[in-house]
Design a protein around this motif. Structure first.
Motif, short mmCIF file in Angstrom:
data_model
loop_
_atom_site.label_atom_id
_atom_site.label_comp_id
_atom_site.label_asym_id
_atom_site.label_seq_id
_atom_site.Cartn_x
_atom_site.Cartn_y
_atom_site.Cartn_z
N MET A 1 0.81 -1.21 0.00
CA MET A 1 0.00 0.00 0.00
C MET A 1 0.84 1.27 0.00
O MET A 1 0.35 2.32 -0.32
CB MET A 1 -0.94 0.03 1.21
CG MET A 1 -1.80 -1.22 1.35
SD MET A 1 -2.85 -1.46 -0.08
CE MET A 1 -3.59 -3.00 0.31
N CYS B 1 3.16 2.37 -1.86
CA CYS B 1 3.30 3.03 -3.15
C CYS B 1 2.04 3.80 -3.50
O CYS B 1 2.08 4.91 -3.99
CB CYS B 1 3.62 2.01 -4.24
SG CYS B 1 5.23 1.23 -4.06
N ARG C 1 -7.74 -8.31 -2.51
CA ARG C 1 -6.72 -7.28 -2.74
C ARG C 1 -7.24 -6.21 -3.68
O ARG C 1 -7.01 -5.01 -3.45
CB ARG C 1 -5.46 -7.93 -3.31
CG ARG C 1 -4.31 -6.96 -3.58
CD ARG C 1 -3.06 -7.72 -4.02
NE ARG C 1 -1.97 -6.84 -4.38
CZ ARG C 1 -1.13 -6.26 -3.52
NH1 ARG C 1 -1.29 -6.48 -2.23
NH2 ARG C 1 -0.16 -5.48 -3.93
N LEU D 1 -7.54 -2.23 -2.79
CA LEU D 1 -6.88 -1.21 -3.61
C LEU D 1 -7.89 -0.29 -4.27
O LEU D 1 -7.63 0.92 -4.42
CB LEU D 1 -6.00 -1.89 -4.67
CG LEU D 1 -4.80 -2.67 -4.12
CD1 LEU D 1 -4.09 -3.42 -5.24
CD2 LEU D 1 -3.83 -1.74 -3.41
N GLU E 1 1.25 -0.90 -6.91
CA GLU E 1 0.46 -2.07 -6.55
C GLU E 1 -0.55 -2.48 -7.61
O GLU E 1 -0.93 -3.66 -7.70
CB GLU E 1 -0.31 -1.83 -5.25
CG GLU E 1 0.55 -1.50 -4.07
CD GLU E 1 0.76 0.01 -3.92
OE1 GLU E 1 1.19 0.43 -2.84
OE2 GLU E 1 0.50 0.74 -4.90
N ILE E 2 -1.03 -1.53 -8.40
CA ILE E 2 -2.11 -1.82 -9.34
C ILE E 2 -2.04 -0.86 -10.51
O ILE E 2 -1.64 0.30 -10.37
CB ILE E 2 -3.49 -1.71 -8.63
CG1 ILE E 2 -4.62 -2.20 -9.54
CG2 ILE E 2 -3.74 -0.31 -8.12
CD1 ILE E 2 -5.95 -2.36 -8.83
N MET F 1 -2.23 -6.40 -10.77
CA MET F 1 -1.81 -6.22 -9.38
C MET F 1 -0.49 -6.95 -9.19
O MET F 1 -0.43 -8.17 -9.30
CB MET F 1 -2.88 -6.76 -8.43
CG MET F 1 -4.19 -6.02 -8.53
SD MET F 1 -5.47 -6.69 -7.44
CE MET F 1 -5.79 -8.29 -8.22
N ARG F 2 0.57 -6.20 -8.94
CA ARG F 2 1.88 -6.80 -8.78
C ARG F 2 1.97 -7.54 -7.46
O ARG F 2 1.54 -7.04 -6.42
CB ARG F 2 2.97 -5.73 -8.86
CG ARG F 2 2.97 -4.94 -10.15
CD ARG F 2 3.27 -5.82 -11.37
NE ARG F 2 4.62 -6.32 -11.35
CZ ARG F 2 5.69 -5.65 -11.80
NH1 ARG F 2 5.54 -4.44 -12.30
NH2 ARG F 2 6.89 -6.19 -11.76
N GLY G 1 2.60 -11.41 -10.67
CA GLY G 1 1.41 -10.65 -10.35
C GLY G 1 0.16 -11.41 -10.67
O GLY G 1 0.17 -12.61 -10.94
#
Length: 313
Positions: A1, A3, A102, A106, A126-127, A139-140, A212
């Motif tokens: 989160m 990032c 997730r 996000l 993250e996304i 989503m990594r 991912g």
């Protein structure tokens, strides 16, 4: 989160463009009709001859057959046996639920920043959703393979240790790697045998680059055909976490589209697009789709009411 909270939306470091091209411009609303054509009739007149691309691991030579398919067709499907699929069922189900959870978390963070996930374009660590209205989200997930951890330590790159990361994702990535690595090694070995001794290919150099999960939400439209890049020697590996078919959006691939030749005006497809067939294989959860980075492909529309998560290496 961190990032998502800390990076600007357009931060260039968020997600590498060359790993996310397939989430980009090709993802347009499905009511736009695109006709693939060759410019000025300059395409090669050579005809493509496909070979078997659907391989079951019960065959004694499945790795070599899969490697030949990638070399010739640009992709292959590796099917698990019933016992292996049953054994992985619970793991795949847990990862599917975690990917959906997730995404919801996000999405909430995005809305707090005034970003609407279903319609806006955004790029965070993250996304990522590269096209407005595309409804496909990358989503990594931290690369959790032991080989990757060793590579990071060798390169002096800071990263989480295996013990710090989610056990389910770690087990899943190991399962994907266990299926993909023998194929990629067989492919590299075959290429090395056909190249000079100073070839860039080595039968020992197989390194996972990133990991991912791509989630196509309900109503995600068809993408346009596109490659993920032009680099040679890179292989994408998809493992769906749910069954994938024509209803929730299988991946459609164009045979032989990874092969290019030198033309009078520069590089050109070896085979004219209008002469080459496509295939969109149905996959059961746990099956593996491998394809050359340069292969033309697209995600089909998700016409169901449920999200469709696919993990990747």
């Amino acid at each position: 989160m961190d990032c998502l909270h800390g990076l600007d939306q357009d931060a260039s470091e968020a997600v590498p463009d060359d790993l996310l091209d397939w989430l980009g411009a090709p993802c347009e609303p499905s009511d736009i009709h695109v006709v693939d054509s060759e410019p000025n009739g300059l395409a090669s007149k050579e005809l493509f001859v496909p070979i078997e691309h659907d391989i079951c691991v019960s065959r004694h030579d499945w790795q070599d057959m899969a490697a030949r398919s990638i070399s010739n067709n640009g992709f292959c499907v590796v099917r698990l046996g019933p016992q292996a699929r049953f054994a992985r069922g619970a793991l795949l189900a847990r990862c599917a639920q975690k990917s959906i959870a997730r995404f919801r978390t996000l999405s909430g963070l995005l809305r707090e920043r005034g970003i609407e996930p279903r319609s806006d374009r955004f790029t965070f660590g993250e996304i990522c959703s590269r096209t407005p209205g595309g409804r496909r989200y990358d989503m990594r997930i931290p690369l959790q393979l032991e080989t990757a951890a060793l590579n990071r330590a060798h390169d002096g790159v800071q990263g989480s240790t295996i013990s710090d990361l989610d056990e389910d994702w770690s087990c899943l990535q190991k399962a994907i790697d266990a299926c993909a690595r023998p194929v990629v090694l067989a492919l590299a070995e075959a290429r090395a045998a056909n190249q000079a001794e100073d070839s860039e290919y080595s039968v020992t150099e197989v390194h996972p680059d990133s990991a991912g999960c791509v989630l196509a939400s309900a109503g995600a439209p068809d993408q346009h055909f596109h490659p993920d890049g032009t680099a040679e020697g890179l292989i994408n590996v998809f493992m769906p976490l749910v069954n994938v078919d024509t209803m929730n959006g299988s991946t459609e691939l164009r045979f032989g589209s990874h092969q290019w030749i030198d033309g009078e005006l520069g590089p050109m497809p070896r085979f004219a697009e209008h002469t080459v067939q496509t295939v969109a294989p149905d996959l059961q959860a746990g099956d593996v789709l491998l394809f050359d980075y340069r292969t033309m492909h697209r995600g089909r529309a998700n016409n169901t009411t449920e999200p469709r998560p696919i993990s990747y290496l």
